[in-house]
Design a protein around this motif. Structure first.
Motif, PDB file in Angstrom:
ATOM      1  N   TYR A  53       0.800  -1.213   0.000  1.00  0.00           N
ATOM      2  CA  TYR A  53       0.000   0.000   0.000  1.00  0.00           C
ATOM      3  C   TYR A  53       0.837   1.268   0.000  1.00  0.00           C
ATOM      4  N   ASN A  55      -0.178   5.702  -0.135  1.00  0.00           N
ATOM      5  CA  ASN A  55      -0.951   6.921  -0.378  1.00  0.00           C
ATOM      6  C   ASN A  55       0.020   8.077  -0.225  1.00  0.00           C
ATOM      7  N   THR A  60      -3.514   7.230   5.833  1.00  0.00           N
ATOM      8  CA  THR A  60      -4.781   6.693   5.355  1.00  0.00           C
ATOM      9  C   THR A  60      -5.630   6.194   6.511  1.00  0.00           C
ATOM     10  N   ASP A  61      -6.907   6.531   6.482  1.00  0.00           N
ATOM     11  CA  ASP A  61      -7.855   5.989   7.457  1.00  0.00           C
ATOM     12  C   ASP A  61      -7.898   4.473   7.290  1.00  0.00           C
ATOM     13  N   ALA A  64     -10.188   2.268   4.903  1.00  0.00           N
ATOM     14  CA  ALA A  64      -9.963   2.096   3.467  1.00  0.00           C
ATOM     15  C   ALA A  64      -9.388   0.722   3.139  1.00  0.00           C
ATOM     16  N   ASN A  77       4.614   6.224   1.177  1.00  0.00           N
ATOM     17  CA  ASN A  77       3.369   6.576   1.858  1.00  0.00           C
ATOM     18  C   ASN A  77       3.546   7.892   2.625  1.00  0.00           C
ATOM     19  N   GLN A  97       1.562   4.903  10.421  1.00  0.00           N
ATOM     20  CA  GLN A  97       0.560   4.303   9.543  1.00  0.00           C
ATOM     21  C   GLN A  97       0.367   2.825   9.849  1.00  0.00           C
ATOM     22  N   CYS A 379       1.119   4.279  -6.073  1.00  0.00           N
ATOM     23  CA  CYS A 379       0.475   5.037  -4.997  1.00  0.00           C
ATOM     24  C   CYS A 379      -0.898   5.526  -5.450  1.00  0.00           C
ATOM     25  N   THR A 382      -7.155   2.215  -5.105  1.00  0.00           N
ATOM     26  CA  THR A 382      -8.233   1.800  -4.213  1.00  0.00           C
ATOM     27  C   THR A 382      -8.347   0.291  -4.279  1.00  0.00           C
TER      28      THR A 382
END
Length: 435
Positions: A53, A55, A60-61, A64, A77, A97, A379, A382
């Protein structure tokens, strides 16, 4: 009883950014091969998924990525946040994170990124060594008296900030913009210019202030409080590697700018792989695992690939399943990472092209150590998490078998999984107990 076809529509290709080089062909007696983690295997599907992952815009919440078992957080990230810090704090943001993901789900565990050849100054513990001249023997240097292919100085400083330690800007935050954007007046990684530096693998046993590079690399770089010493972290992604042509994902003229001869490159390559053998062994001994120790490719290679693909493909479905539907197939004694189709750093993880087929084929060939998911896609992607990844299939009663020409089946204590390679359709029947 629940029975059905789980496939989806064709997906669009997702445009990805910088693709990591596959660490597959340059192993020297690599102990990553045929190793398993110290924790018990599991057949629970909701503990058998993985995603790599990133972002770039921030933290990131955890909602997700709700449901995923292993979440490997990339160094990029939150880059647009930590690149602006004075000084940069990538490792601190990374473990924050990971902790957020880990705390949000009972079956979620985090992995962290460590580059195996590059000394990245946005890592606090690396910057402390790069900015201390005593530790210069641990790093490769520019060859003196040459016209270099990359800047030796950061001219945003007045006077310019320079270093004779080799560095380039291939994947580097810069001001006003680069691979991540720094805040004015310049990027801050301490008293050295921003860039990707290189450890000298030949200095593994060089001791400075009572500690060798190898000891520091394992105990302070990999197993510090933002890495393996943190109970929230169960594994690592060790990026990049050395070849006899030079380092991966660096400026192609790096060997020339460092004045490295073919004999130097051979010695560095040999030292690097010897050092990483020790790293891989220590990772296992201390109860962790790494992406590079996965079985990710077919034919089977010793080092896990950044861009894995599915082990069973539509064009070669029957041949692939005949290979793995055997008592001693490698999926039974390796930790298998099975990528959703199409894999290989492509596809749209929000719209899985052949979810049902991938899940069925994974269940047909998997062993007790196996994950289904995604390698590097870049990056900002979804990731959909289909409900079937939470189904309880029980434990397998036998290996998969070819029950008809091109038709393969495996019975679990709570399911029967069938794949028809002739028309690329799957069936998964769930029952409370399969007789």
């Amino acid at each position: 009883v629940k029975e059905g076809h789980l496939g989806g529509s064709a997906s669009k290709l997702l445009c990805v950014g910088v693709i990591c080089v596959l660490g597959l062909l340059f192993s020297v007696n690599n102990v990553a091969y045929a190793q398993l983690p110290s924790w018990p295997g599991t057949w629970r599907m909701n503990q058998s998924t993985i995603v790599m992952y990133c972002n770039i815009n921030g933290l990131t919440d955890p909602s997700a990525l709700k449901g995923w078992g292993y979440i490997d957080v990339d160094w990029s990230n939150a880059k647009q946040v930590w690149a602006k810090q004075k000084p940069m704090d990538c490792t601190e943001m990374m473990i924050k994170q990971v902790t957020m993901f880990d705390d949000a789900g009972p079956y979620t565990t985090g992995w962290v990124y460590r580059n195996s050849i590059k000394a990245l100054p946005w890592y606090t513990m690396v910057r402390e060594k790069l900015t201390n001249p005593q530790y210069a023997p641990w790093f490769l240097k520019f060859a003196p008296g040459r016209n270099y292919h990359v800047p030796q100085c950061d001219n945003n400083y007045h006077p310019p900030l320079c270093s004779n330690l080799y560095h380039d800007q291939v994947q580097t935050p810069e001001y006003p913009s680069g691979d991540g954007s720094c805040a004015a007046p310049a990027c801050d990684v301490g008293s050295v210019p921003v860039g990707e530096y290189l450890w000298d693998p030949r200095a593994w046993n060089v001791s400075i202030n009572g500690e060798t590079l190898g000891q520091w690399f394992i105990n302070k770089y990999i197993f510090d409080a933002t890495g393996g010493a943190n109970p929230k972290v169960s594994g690592f992604f060790f990026d990049d590697f050395w070849t006899t042509s030079g380092p991966t994902e660096m400026d192609p003229n790096a060997p020339l700018d460092m004045g490295l001869t073919p004999a130097d490159l051979q010695a560095i390559n040999n030292a690097y792989w010897s050092n990483m053998n020790q790293v891989y062994a220590t990772v296992l001994q201390r109860g962790k695992f790494s992406w590079q120790q996965f079985m990710t490719t077919n034919p089977i290679g010793p080092i896990g690939a950044t861009c894995p693909g599915p082990f069973v493909k539509q064009a070669t479905c029957a041949a692939n399943l005949r290979q793995f539907c055997t008592a001693n197939n490698p999926a039974q004694n390796r930790f298998m990472m099975y990528s959703f189709t199409p894999g290989e750093c492509q596809g749209n993880p929000a719209n899985l092209q052949f979810f049902g087929q991938d899940l069925a084929n994974f269940l047909l060939i998997r062993g007790p150590y196996a994950v289904l998911g995604h390698g590097w896609i870049g990056c900002g992607a979804t990731y959909t998490y289909p409900a079937a990844l939470n189904w309880d299939f029980g434990v397998p009663l036998a290996n998969c078998q070819e029950v008809g020409s091109g038709i393969f089946q495996r019975r679990y204590s709570k399911a029967v999984v069938t794949m028809n390679c002739n028309n690329w359709t799957e069936s998964i029947t769930l029952t409370s107990e399969v007789q």
